[in-house]
Write a protein that holds these residues in place. Sequence first.
Motif, PDB file in Angstrom:
ATOM      1  N   VAL A  27       0.820  -1.208   0.000  1.00  0.00           N
ATOM      2  CA  VAL A  27       0.000   0.000   0.000  1.00  0.00           C
ATOM      3  C   VAL A  27       0.858   1.263   0.000  1.00  0.00           C
ATOM      4  O   VAL A  27       0.478   2.286  -0.581  1.00  0.00           O
ATOM      5  N   ALA A  28       2.049   1.195   0.624  1.00  0.00           N
ATOM      6  CA  ALA A  28       2.931   2.367   0.644  1.00  0.00           C
ATOM      7  C   ALA A  28       3.350   2.759  -0.775  1.00  0.00           C
ATOM      8  O   ALA A  28       3.463   3.947  -1.095  1.00  0.00           O
ATOM      9  N   LEU A  29       3.566   1.750  -1.643  1.00  0.00           N
ATOM     10  CA  LEU A  29       3.918   2.036  -3.028  1.00  0.00           C
ATOM     11  C   LEU A  29       2.783   2.736  -3.765  1.00  0.00           C
ATOM     12  O   LEU A  29       3.018   3.636  -4.578  1.00  0.00           O
ATOM     13  N   VAL A  30       1.542   2.309  -3.487  1.00  0.00           N
ATOM     14  CA  VAL A  30       0.382   2.945  -4.125  1.00  0.00           C
ATOM     15  C   VAL A  30       0.286   4.404  -3.696  1.00  0.00           C
ATOM     16  O   VAL A  30       0.022   5.291  -4.524  1.00  0.00           O
ATOM     17  N   PHE A  31       0.520   4.664  -2.414  1.00  0.00           N
ATOM     18  CA  PHE A  31       0.495   6.047  -1.922  1.00  0.00           C
ATOM     19  C   PHE A  31       1.574   6.872  -2.624  1.00  0.00           C
ATOM     20  O   PHE A  31       1.336   8.017  -3.026  1.00  0.00           O
ATOM     21  N   GLN A  32       2.783   6.299  -2.763  1.00  0.00           N
ATOM     22  CA  GLN A  32       3.874   7.015  -3.422  1.00  0.00           C
ATOM     23  C   GLN A  32       3.553   7.286  -4.886  1.00  0.00           C
ATOM     24  O   GLN A  32       3.883   8.355  -5.416  1.00  0.00           O
ATOM     25  N   ALA A  33       2.905   6.310  -5.533  1.00  0.00           N
ATOM     26  CA  ALA A  33       2.530   6.496  -6.939  1.00  0.00           C
ATOM     27  C   ALA A  33       1.547   7.648  -7.090  1.00  0.00           C
ATOM     28  O   ALA A  33       1.682   8.490  -7.995  1.00  0.00           O
ATOM     29  N   ALA A  34       0.550   7.700  -6.206  1.00  0.00           N
ATOM     30  CA  ALA A  34      -0.428   8.791  -6.258  1.00  0.00           C
ATOM     31  C   ALA A  34       0.234  10.136  -5.999  1.00  0.00           C
ATOM     32  O   ALA A  34      -0.055  11.138  -6.675  1.00  0.00           O
ATOM     33  N   GLN A  35       1.133  10.175  -5.024  1.00  0.00           N
ATOM     34  CA  GLN A  35       1.809  11.428  -4.685  1.00  0.00           C
ATOM     35  C   GLN A  35       2.722  11.904  -5.804  1.00  0.00           C
ATOM     36  O   GLN A  35       2.943  13.112  -5.957  1.00  0.00           O
ATOM     37  N   ALA A  36       3.265  10.957  -6.615  1.00  0.00           N
ATOM     38  CA  ALA A  36       4.140  11.344  -7.727  1.00  0.00           C
ATOM     39  C   ALA A  36       3.403  12.202  -8.747  1.00  0.00           C
ATOM     40  O   ALA A  36       4.022  12.998  -9.465  1.00  0.00           O
ATOM     41  N   PHE A  37       2.073  12.057  -8.808  1.00  0.00           N
ATOM     42  CA  PHE A  37       1.262  12.856  -9.734  1.00  0.00           C
ATOM     43  C   PHE A  37       0.617  14.053  -9.032  1.00  0.00           C
ATOM     44  O   PHE A  37      -0.273  14.691  -9.578  1.00  0.00           O
ATOM     45  N   GLY A  38       1.052  14.324  -7.810  1.00  0.00           N
ATOM     46  CA  GLY A  38       0.540  15.472  -7.077  1.00  0.00           C
ATOM     47  C   GLY A  38      -0.827  15.255  -6.460  1.00  0.00           C
ATOM     48  O   GLY A  38      -1.574  16.228  -6.251  1.00  0.00           O
ATOM     49  N   ALA A  39      -1.190  14.011  -6.139  1.00  0.00           N
ATOM     50  CA  ALA A  39      -2.513  13.717  -5.587  1.00  0.00           C
ATOM     51  C   ALA A  39      -2.655  14.276  -4.180  1.00  0.00           C
ATOM     52  O   ALA A  39      -1.738  14.171  -3.358  1.00  0.00           O
ATOM     53  N   SER A  40      -3.831  14.836  -3.912  1.00  0.00           N
ATOM     54  CA  SER A  40      -4.138  15.327  -2.572  1.00  0.00           C
ATOM     55  C   SER A  40      -4.583  14.161  -1.695  1.00  0.00           C
ATOM     56  O   SER A  40      -4.751  13.031  -2.162  1.00  0.00           O
ATOM     57  N   GLU A  41      -4.804  14.420  -0.413  1.00  0.00           N
ATOM     58  CA  GLU A  41      -5.266  13.373   0.505  1.00  0.00           C
ATOM     59  C   GLU A  41      -6.615  12.811   0.054  1.00  0.00           C
ATOM     60  O   GLU A  41      -6.851  11.602   0.122  1.00  0.00           O
ATOM     61  N   ALA A  42      -7.500  13.690  -0.435  1.00  0.00           N
ATOM     62  CA  ALA A  42      -8.816  13.242  -0.901  1.00  0.00           C
ATOM     63  C   ALA A  42      -8.684  12.347  -2.134  1.00  0.00           C
ATOM     64  O   ALA A  42      -9.402  11.353  -2.273  1.00  0.00           O
ATOM     65  N   VAL A  43      -7.764  12.692  -3.023  1.00  0.00           N
ATOM     66  CA  VAL A  43      -7.557  11.896  -4.234  1.00  0.00           C
ATOM     67  C   VAL A  43      -6.952  10.539  -3.878  1.00  0.00           C
ATOM     68  O   VAL A  43      -7.327   9.511  -4.453  1.00  0.00           O
ATOM     69  N   ILE A  44      -6.019  10.515  -2.922  1.00  0.00           N
ATOM     70  CA  ILE A  44      -5.429   9.242  -2.490  1.00  0.00           C
ATOM     71  C   ILE A  44      -6.506   8.329  -1.907  1.00  0.00           C
ATOM     72  O   ILE A  44      -6.536   7.122  -2.170  1.00  0.00           O
ATOM     73  N   ALA A  45      -7.419   8.907  -1.111  1.00  0.00           N
ATOM     74  CA  ALA A  45      -8.537   8.123  -0.581  1.00  0.00           C
ATOM     75  C   ALA A  45      -9.408   7.599  -1.713  1.00  0.00           C
ATOM     76  O   ALA A  45      -9.927   6.478  -1.648  1.00  0.00           O
ATOM     77  N   SER A  46      -9.571   8.395  -2.777  1.00  0.00           N
ATOM     78  CA  SER A  46     -10.333   7.952  -3.939  1.00  0.00           C
ATOM     79  C   SER A  46      -9.638   6.792  -4.638  1.00  0.00           C
ATOM     80  O   SER A  46     -10.294   5.859  -5.122  1.00  0.00           O
ATOM     81  N   TRP A  47      -8.303   6.839  -4.696  1.00  0.00           N
ATOM     82  CA  TRP A  47      -7.552   5.709  -5.271  1.00  0.00           C
ATOM     83  C   TRP A  47      -7.862   4.434  -4.494  1.00  0.00           C
ATOM     84  O   TRP A  47      -8.083   3.381  -5.081  1.00  0.00           O
ATOM     85  N   MET A  48      -7.896   4.523  -3.165  1.00  0.00           N
ATOM     86  CA  MET A  48      -8.183   3.336  -2.349  1.00  0.00           C
ATOM     87  C   MET A  48      -9.618   2.869  -2.589  1.00  0.00           C
ATOM     88  O   MET A  48      -9.890   1.663  -2.610  1.00  0.00           O
ATOM     89  N   TRP A  49     -10.529   3.809  -2.781  1.00  0.00           N
ATOM     90  CA  TRP A  49     -11.931   3.456  -3.070  1.00  0.00           C
ATOM     91  C   TRP A  49     -12.006   2.684  -4.392  1.00  0.00           C
ATOM     92  O   TRP A  49     -12.632   1.623  -4.469  1.00  0.00           O
ATOM     93  N   ALA A  50     -11.357   3.212  -5.429  1.00  0.00           N
ATOM     94  CA  ALA A  50     -11.415   2.584  -6.751  1.00  0.00           C
ATOM     95  C   ALA A  50     -10.723   1.223  -6.759  1.00  0.00           C
ATOM     96  O   ALA A  50     -11.265   0.241  -7.283  1.00  0.00           O
ATOM     97  N   LEU A  51      -9.540   1.161  -6.173  1.00  0.00           N
ATOM     98  CA  LEU A  51      -8.785  -0.095  -6.172  1.00  0.00           C
ATOM     99  C   LEU A  51      -9.467  -1.142  -5.299  1.00  0.00           C
ATOM    100  O   LEU A  51      -9.536  -2.322  -5.666  1.00  0.00           O
ATOM    101  N   GLY A  52      -9.973  -0.728  -4.138  1.00  0.00           N
ATOM    102  CA  GLY A  52     -10.646  -1.673  -3.247  1.00  0.00           C
ATOM    103  C   GLY A  52     -11.887  -2.261  -3.887  1.00  0.00           C
ATOM    104  O   GLY A  52     -12.083  -3.489  -3.904  1.00  0.00           O
ATOM    105  N   LEU A  53     -12.751  -1.403  -4.446  1.00  0.00           N
ATOM    106  CA  LEU A  53     -13.963  -1.901  -5.098  1.00  0.00           C
ATOM    107  C   LEU A  53     -13.621  -2.710  -6.346  1.00  0.00           C
ATOM    108  O   LEU A  53     -14.249  -3.752  -6.610  1.00  0.00           O
TER     109      LEU A  53
END
Length: 394
Positions: A27-53
């Motif tokens: 999961v730490a890698l996924v967070f780093q990937a999102a942050q590499a594109f400038g993702a905010s905390e809300a967007v990172i949570a959205s990544w977890m929503w999309a990937l989890g579902l």
Amino acid sequence: MSFVRDLSVSAASAGFVATLVGFTSSVALVFQAAQAFGASEAVIASWMWALGLGMGLATAIPSLILRKPVMIAWSTPGAAVLASAGLGFDLAQATGAFMLSALMIVLAGFTGWFERVMNRIPMAIAAGLLAGVLVNFGMAAFSAAQAAPLLVLAMLATYLLSKRWLSRYAVPLTLLVAVAVAAVQGGIAWSEVAWDWAVPVWTTPRFTWQAAVSVALPLFVVTMASQNMPGVAVIRATGYQMPISRIISMTGLATLVLAPFGGYALNLAAITAAICMGPEAHPDPKRRYAAAVINGLLYVLIGLFGAAVAGLLIAFPKELVAAIAGLALLSTIGGGLVAALQDEAHREPALITFLVTASGVTLAGIGSAFWGVVAGSVALFVQQYGRTRTATRT
């Protein structure tokens, strides 16, 4: 309902362990990937929503339909690629690249070329690949004793005693003892848990040739070579017959739909699949699909509750996660080695596949699983090509 009849404690435990291992290990890698594109905390949570579902539904529904453990995961090497290749691109460009990569995966599934390639790989090499992918998890179970000796020794003792008298429940009992020991030692970080719902955030894709070359193409290559290839090897080595091309297409379509919300790449699972497809999940292979369904449902919960479930899983000590993963995979590693080495004609190529895969070597940004298959196939070709015709002539 047949699922309720087929569900067992061992299957539920395997599904939970697979979720725990799959999530906490990367999961730490996924967070780093999102942050590499400038993702905010809300967007990172959205990544977890999309990937989890995405992972949850793509695992649970096909498993229920096929009555076989169809295991889907996010692309861990893909996240590593994104974390490094993403610099210089924004979220809109990244989203466009995710969708292009998804289209290529759909094409690979619809044309059937990937399955045809996998069908030409001998079972011994597939088994060597499986053992090579998993062996480091097995070794990590014991090396974790260096940092947490009491915890790991208690887990090992519980596992061995359970295998002697309660073999079917060895992993769930080991997990219960591990959680109890970690709790007594104060090693579970309950402060990480925050009960918040995840909210999807839409990102409008923007397609550029630079992102297509630098992000989409590497993401597609590593997902197919380092994730889908080992995933198929696990399926074949554990004796399951599945519609590989249709499943690959499904992961591509799911990624295409979820990409604007952060679902960057879904693919066949390998490590977690071995947990749910192995004998520890259930002695009867026809009932192991229940473990995959539980795994899928837990991933859906991760998607819905986002930070809450993520925090709960991250709260477990990393030594506990490493040890339970290694112990849960012992039978599968052993079975893979037996299948790889039992045929003398394929023994050395299978051994080369195992060693190259286990080495973790990465060339041209592609992981060792792919190069293990390449090395083993080359060795097999050199050793076997022309022998049949020569033997026939003599």
